[in-house]
Structures are given as structure tokens and as C-alpha cells.
Design an enzyme around this catalytic site. Structure first.
Site, PDB file in Angstrom:
ATOM      1  N   LYS A   1       0.751  -1.270  -0.020  1.00 57.29           N
ATOM      2  CA  LYS A   1       0.168  -0.036   0.040  1.00 57.29           C
ATOM      3  C   LYS A   1       0.713   1.342  -0.016  1.00 57.29           C
ATOM      4  O   LYS A   1       0.442   2.249  -0.482  1.00 57.29           O
ATOM      5  CB  LYS A   1      -0.963   0.014   1.148  1.00 57.29           C
ATOM      6  CG  LYS A   1      -2.101  -0.840   0.946  1.00 57.29           C
ATOM      7  CD  LYS A   1      -3.462  -0.589   1.803  1.00 57.29           C
ATOM      8  CE  LYS A   1      -4.410  -1.751   1.012  1.00 57.29           C
ATOM      9  NZ  LYS A   1      -5.846  -1.568   1.628  1.00 57.29           N
TER      10      LYS A   1
ATOM     11  N   LYS B   1      -3.627  -9.898  -6.611  1.00 61.72           N
ATOM     12  CA  LYS B   1      -4.888 -10.328  -5.804  1.00 61.72           C
ATOM     13  C   LYS B   1      -6.148  -9.225  -6.273  1.00 61.72           C
ATOM     14  O   LYS B   1      -5.674  -8.292  -6.589  1.00 61.72           O
ATOM     15  CB  LYS B   1      -4.745  -9.733  -4.242  1.00 61.72           C
ATOM     16  CG  LYS B   1      -5.812 -10.282  -3.360  1.00 61.72           C
ATOM     17  CD  LYS B   1      -5.805  -9.603  -2.137  1.00 61.72           C
ATOM     18  CE  LYS B   1      -6.308  -8.143  -1.973  1.00 61.72           C
ATOM     19  NZ  LYS B   1      -6.692  -7.950  -0.712  1.00 61.72           N
TER      20      LYS B   1
ATOM     21  N   LYS C   1     -10.698  -4.372  -4.364  1.00 61.68           N
ATOM     22  CA  LYS C   1     -11.887  -3.446  -4.640  1.00 61.68           C
ATOM     23  C   LYS C   1     -11.323  -2.082  -4.905  1.00 61.68           C
ATOM     24  O   LYS C   1     -12.295  -1.440  -5.276  1.00 61.68           O
ATOM     25  CB  LYS C   1     -13.214  -3.376  -3.422  1.00 61.68           C
ATOM     26  CG  LYS C   1     -12.538  -2.989  -1.991  1.00 61.68           C
ATOM     27  CD  LYS C   1     -13.692  -3.128  -1.064  1.00 61.68           C
ATOM     28  CE  LYS C   1     -13.429  -3.847   0.174  1.00 61.68           C
ATOM     29  NZ  LYS C   1     -12.432  -3.550   1.026  1.00 61.68           N
TER      30      LYS C   1
HETATM   31  P1  ATP Z   1      -8.669  -2.981  -0.495  1.00 60.17           P
HETATM   32  O1  ATP Z   1      -8.671  -3.140  -1.851  1.00 60.17           O
HETATM   33  O2  ATP Z   1      -9.552  -1.675  -0.092  1.00 60.17           O
HETATM   34  O3  ATP Z   1      -7.369  -3.134   0.337  1.00 60.17           O
HETATM   35  P2  ATP Z   1      -9.656  -5.655  -0.511  1.00 60.17           P
HETATM   36  O4  ATP Z   1     -10.695  -5.876  -1.455  1.00 60.17           O
HETATM   37  O5  ATP Z   1      -8.235  -6.131  -0.121  1.00 60.17           O
HETATM   38  O6  ATP Z   1      -9.676  -4.034   0.209  1.00 60.17           O
HETATM   39  P3  ATP Z   1     -10.444  -5.985   2.489  1.00 60.17           P
HETATM   40  O7  ATP Z   1     -11.524  -5.102   2.968  1.00 60.17           O
HETATM   41  O8  ATP Z   1      -8.925  -5.594   2.714  1.00 60.17           O
HETATM   42  O9  ATP Z   1     -10.593  -6.165   0.880  1.00 60.17           O
HETATM   43  O10 ATP Z   1     -10.778  -7.513   2.897  1.00 60.17           O
HETATM   44  C1  ATP Z   1     -11.792  -7.888   3.357  1.00 60.17           C
HETATM   45  C2  ATP Z   1     -11.886  -9.482   3.295  1.00 60.17           C
HETATM   46  O11 ATP Z   1     -11.805 -10.241   2.236  1.00 60.17           O
HETATM   47  C3  ATP Z   1     -10.588 -10.020   4.143  1.00 60.17           C
HETATM   48  O12 ATP Z   1     -11.126 -11.054   4.757  1.00 60.17           O
HETATM   49  C4  ATP Z   1      -9.480 -10.529   2.975  1.00 60.17           C
HETATM   50  O13 ATP Z   1      -8.673 -11.414   3.307  1.00 60.17           O
HETATM   51  C5  ATP Z   1     -10.789 -10.719   2.069  1.00 60.17           C
HETATM   52  N1  ATP Z   1     -10.319 -10.692   0.630  1.00 60.17           N
HETATM   53  C6  ATP Z   1     -10.094  -9.506   0.122  1.00 60.17           C
HETATM   54  N2  ATP Z   1      -9.811  -9.656  -1.431  1.00 60.17           N
HETATM   55  C7  ATP Z   1      -9.695 -11.028  -1.299  1.00 60.17           C
HETATM   56  C8  ATP Z   1      -9.248 -11.623  -2.593  1.00 60.17           C
HETATM   57  N3  ATP Z   1      -8.764 -11.294  -3.786  1.00 60.17           N
HETATM   58  N4  ATP Z   1      -9.315 -13.216  -2.439  1.00 60.17           N
HETATM   59  C9  ATP Z   1      -9.800 -13.600  -1.194  1.00 60.17           C
HETATM   60  N5  ATP Z   1      -9.756 -12.985  -0.166  1.00 60.17           N
HETATM   61  C10 ATP Z   1      -9.942 -11.784  -0.215  1.00 60.17           C
END
Ligand code: ATP
Ligand code: LTN
Length: 346
Positions: free
Chosen positions: A128, A210, A213
Site C-alpha cells: 500500500k 490479488k 476492490k
Molecule cells: P482494499 O482493496 O481496499 O485493500 P480488499 O478488496 O483487499 O480491499 P479488504 O476489506 O481488505 O478487501 O478485505 C476484506 C476481506 O476479504 C478480508 O478477509 C480479505 O482477506 C478478503 N479478501 C479480499 N480480497 C480477497 C481476494 N482477492 N481473495 C480472497 N479473499 C479476499
């Protein structure tokens, strides 16, 4: 195990307290199928066996700059998605992190039991910081301490998350053990729970990364709320290799990712998927994945639309959830403060 309660007339059986789950998602964008497969779907599966607390972690979201109106709207949306995914407010505690001030207070305390070196090793901080080079703030650095506070405040036994959170969860365990080592048993040391299929869903635009969002390219992710045509179009455009066989294997990141998503939505194994698409090309497979995901998410989308029309209901859920969460949070924080030697006057 049941605990026996003896009364003069009879012996009744009281079920032992259920183990507790805590987890959360940041309202930092439209929730993706990565969040759904990696986290929220399992929350629902575990919800009958455990005492569940699910949080919309808005304080975590501000480690990256947010537009206030968007953050506010997404907080409602994230809560509505939880409910639309089947997490009823009657059976689960659903609340917003900033409504329970003990998270931030415990986070400060735990920060004094977390080493600079430990935080420097967190890969999410490194990723990040690279993405937000103009805003490498202290909150981004201490983010895992706040996450540890979230979990330890509720004495959670189990934390269902995706693979990217494993390192943070391990740090939460280290912090709990360190504190317990100095002050005696204070915190439950939590275990992680990772899905068998889909603990890391990758981007459709770059299947080595990964799915996230907050990706600036919307073709990289499929949002839970994308309409069916958009979902199908995004899967059709998904980056794959130059091979033609639908087969799970090395060097086939794009196809492996689509197979994982398809497996998560259909329950089919990779072998079954390979057999299903034998002799068919990537085009047919991509269409099938798109249609399956669009169909699977339809009920969630419909329920979400209904819920978002009733802000008063969502606010009621937030208030009720925060009151229930506070009951637990107050007790843990008070115990911690007593152990530390803070003067408590009633
Ligand atoms: P950001 O992009 O804002 O960092 P993010 O999409 O990574 O957000 P988080 O809010 O950080 O989402 O994660 C919420 C939950 O979803 C966590 O348990 C995280 O491990 C899971 N998660 C997020 N992205 C993935 C992914 N691509 N595959 C599996 N699990 C995920
Ligand atoms: N850091 C998590 C979100 C999160 C979380 C938590 C998950 C904040 N606090 C407590 C589980 C338990 C993330 O997904 N980025």
C-alpha cells in the site's frame, strides 16, 4: 460439551457457550467476489455454529484517502451486503467500527506492545505504501495493531479471512501472547480460518495479483453488485494464456483463477471442471463462469436493492449492533486497563 446445572428438583443441561468469531471488511470500495469467496461466504457457513460479530471497519478505510460522501454511502452498502449475503442481524452482531470507541483505545494500548520491526515486515504496508507513495501515513503503518484490537477486544476464537490477512492475524496472535505473558491471561489467542477454495482470488486483468476492490481498473474485479451483463462481459475479457485447454496447471494463472471462482460457485472440483469443458475452448468456459457468477449473485443483488431503500432499518441494525458489541468491548478494555495499572474510579 454441556455444563450440568443441579437444582433441587431436577438436573438441566445448559449448552456450553459457543466459540466466538470476529471479522470485518473495509468500506473502501464496492465489495468484490474476492471478498465474497475469501471471507463473507464463510461467515455465513460458520454463523450457525459460532457466536458471530461482523464489523464494517471504517476506521481501517481511512488509512487511504477517502471521499467523505463515498465513505458514508459505502458504510451503509457494506452493511447491506452483509445482510443480503444471509447474515441476519438477529443471529449475528453487525456493527460499524467507529461506533464502538474501545477499538481505537485498545489499539493505542496494543501499539505499546507491538514492535516497530514487526510492523515494518508487513507486506500489505509495503504494497500500500508503494501504491500511495504521496500518503504513507502512520495509520497505514499501525493498521495491523488496530486489526489486532478489533479481534482481541471481543476475545474472538476464530477469524475467517482471505490469505492476504494471514500475516496480520499472526501478528495479532503475537501481540496477544506477549500481553498475556506479561500480565497473565487476558486475551484469547485467535486462530485464522481460511477457505479451502478461494483464499486468494486474483485480478481478471492481471491474474498474478490479488483481486482488490480499490483497484483503479474496474475490469480487474467483479463487484458483488455488478449487473449480470457487466459480470459476463468482465469474465469474457479476463486475461488468460495462449493455450486452449481448460486445465489447472503451472503458468496458467488466468485459467487457474477462473477455475477457482467457478469451483467456489458450483462446488465442483478442478477434475470435474476439466471434464466438463473437455473439447471446449476458453470462450465457452469464460461464458459459463460469467453466467454462473451472475446467477449466484442475483439474490444478493436483489436483497441489497431492497435494503438500501430502507436507511432507517440499516441505522437500527447499526445502533443495535453497536450496543451489543459495546457490552463485550467495555469488559475487555476495563480488564486490560486494570491489568496495566490505570486507576479506575467508579
Ligand atoms: P482494499 O482493496 O481496499 O485493500 P480488499 O478488496 O483487499 O480491499 P479488504 O476489506 O481488505 O478487501 O478485505 C476484506 C476481506 O476479504 C478480508 O478477509 C480479505 O482477506 C478478503 N479478501 C479480499 N480480497 C480477497 C481476494 N482477492 N481473495 C480472497 N479473499 C479476499
Ligand atoms: N484488515 C482486514 C479488515 C479487518 C479485519 C479486522 C478482518 C480489519 N479488522 C479484524 C478480520 C478481523 C482486511 O481485510 N484488510
Amino acid at each position: 460439551m454441556s455444563e450440568e446445572i443441579k437444582t433441587t428438583e431436577q438436573t438441566v443441561s445448559k449448552p456450553a457457550a459457543k466459540k466466538r468469531i470476529f471479522s470485518g471488511v473495509q468500506p473502501s470500495g464496492l465489495l468484490t467476489i474476492g471478498n465474497y469467496i475469501g471471507a463473507i461466504r464463510n461467515w455465513k457457513t460458520l454463523s450457525s455454529e459460532y457466536d458471530c460479530i461482523y464489523c464494517v471497519v471504517d476506521e481501517h478505510a481511512i488509512t487511504v484517502r477517502q471521499v467523505p460522501a463515498d465513505l458514508r454511502r459505502r458504510t451503509y452498502e457494506t452493511l447491506a451486503i452483509y445482510i443480503a449475503c444471509g447474515l441476519s442481524p438477529e443471529d449475528n452482531v453487525l456493527f460499524v467500527q467507529s461506533h464502538v470507541h474501545q477499538h481505537a483505545e485498545l489499539s493505542w494500548i496494543l501499539g505499546c506492545y507491538t514492535m516497530f520491526g514487526e510492523l515494518s515486515r508487513m507486506t500489505q504496508f509495503k504494497d500500500k505504501s508503494a501504491k500511495n507513495a504521496d500518503n504513507i501515513n502512520a495509520g497505514l503503518f499501525t493498521y495491523p495493531v488496530l486489526m489486532a484490537a478489533d479481534i482481541l477486544l471481543y476475545q474472538a476464537d476464530l477469524v475467517p479471512v482471505g490469505l492476504d490477512q494471514k500475516q496480520h492475524l499472526e501478528l495479532a496472535r503475537v501481540i496477544a501472547e506477549r500481553f498475556n505473558g506479561v500480565y497473565g491471561d487476558t486475551f484469547v489467542v485467535p486462530d485464522g480460518y481460511f477457505p479451502k477454495v478461494g483464499m486468494k482470488i486474483n485480478s481478471l486483468a492481471d491474474p498474478t495479483k490479488k483481486m482488490s476492490k480499490s483497484d483503479t481498473n474496474p475490469n480487474g474485479y467483479v463487484a458483488i453488485l455488478d449487473d449480470p451483463d457487466t459480470i459476463i462481459r468482465k469474465f469474457r475479457r479476463a486475461v488468460t494464456d495462449s493455450d486452449t485447454e481448460v486445465r489447472y496447471g503451472e503458468g496458467k494463472d488466468g485459467i487457474n483463477n477462473l477455475m477457482t471462482i467457478y469451483s467456489a460457485f458450483t462446488g465442483r472440483t478442478y477434475d470435474e471442471i476439466e471434464a466438463e469443458f473437455e473439447g471446449k475452448g476458453y470462450g465457452d468456459f469464460k461464458n459459463a463462469v460469467g453466467e454462473t457468477v451472475a446467477d449466484g449473485l442475483r439474490p444478493v443483488r436483489e436483497e441489497f436493492d431492497r435494503l438500501m431503500k430502507d436507511k432507517a432499518y440499516l441505522e437500527g441494525v447499526m445502533k443495535d449492533g453497536a450496543a451489543k458489541a459495546s457490552n463485550v468491548a467495555v469488559r475487555t478494555l476495563s480488564k486490560v486497563q486494570r491489568k496495566l495499572g490505570f486507576v479506575q474510579v467508579k
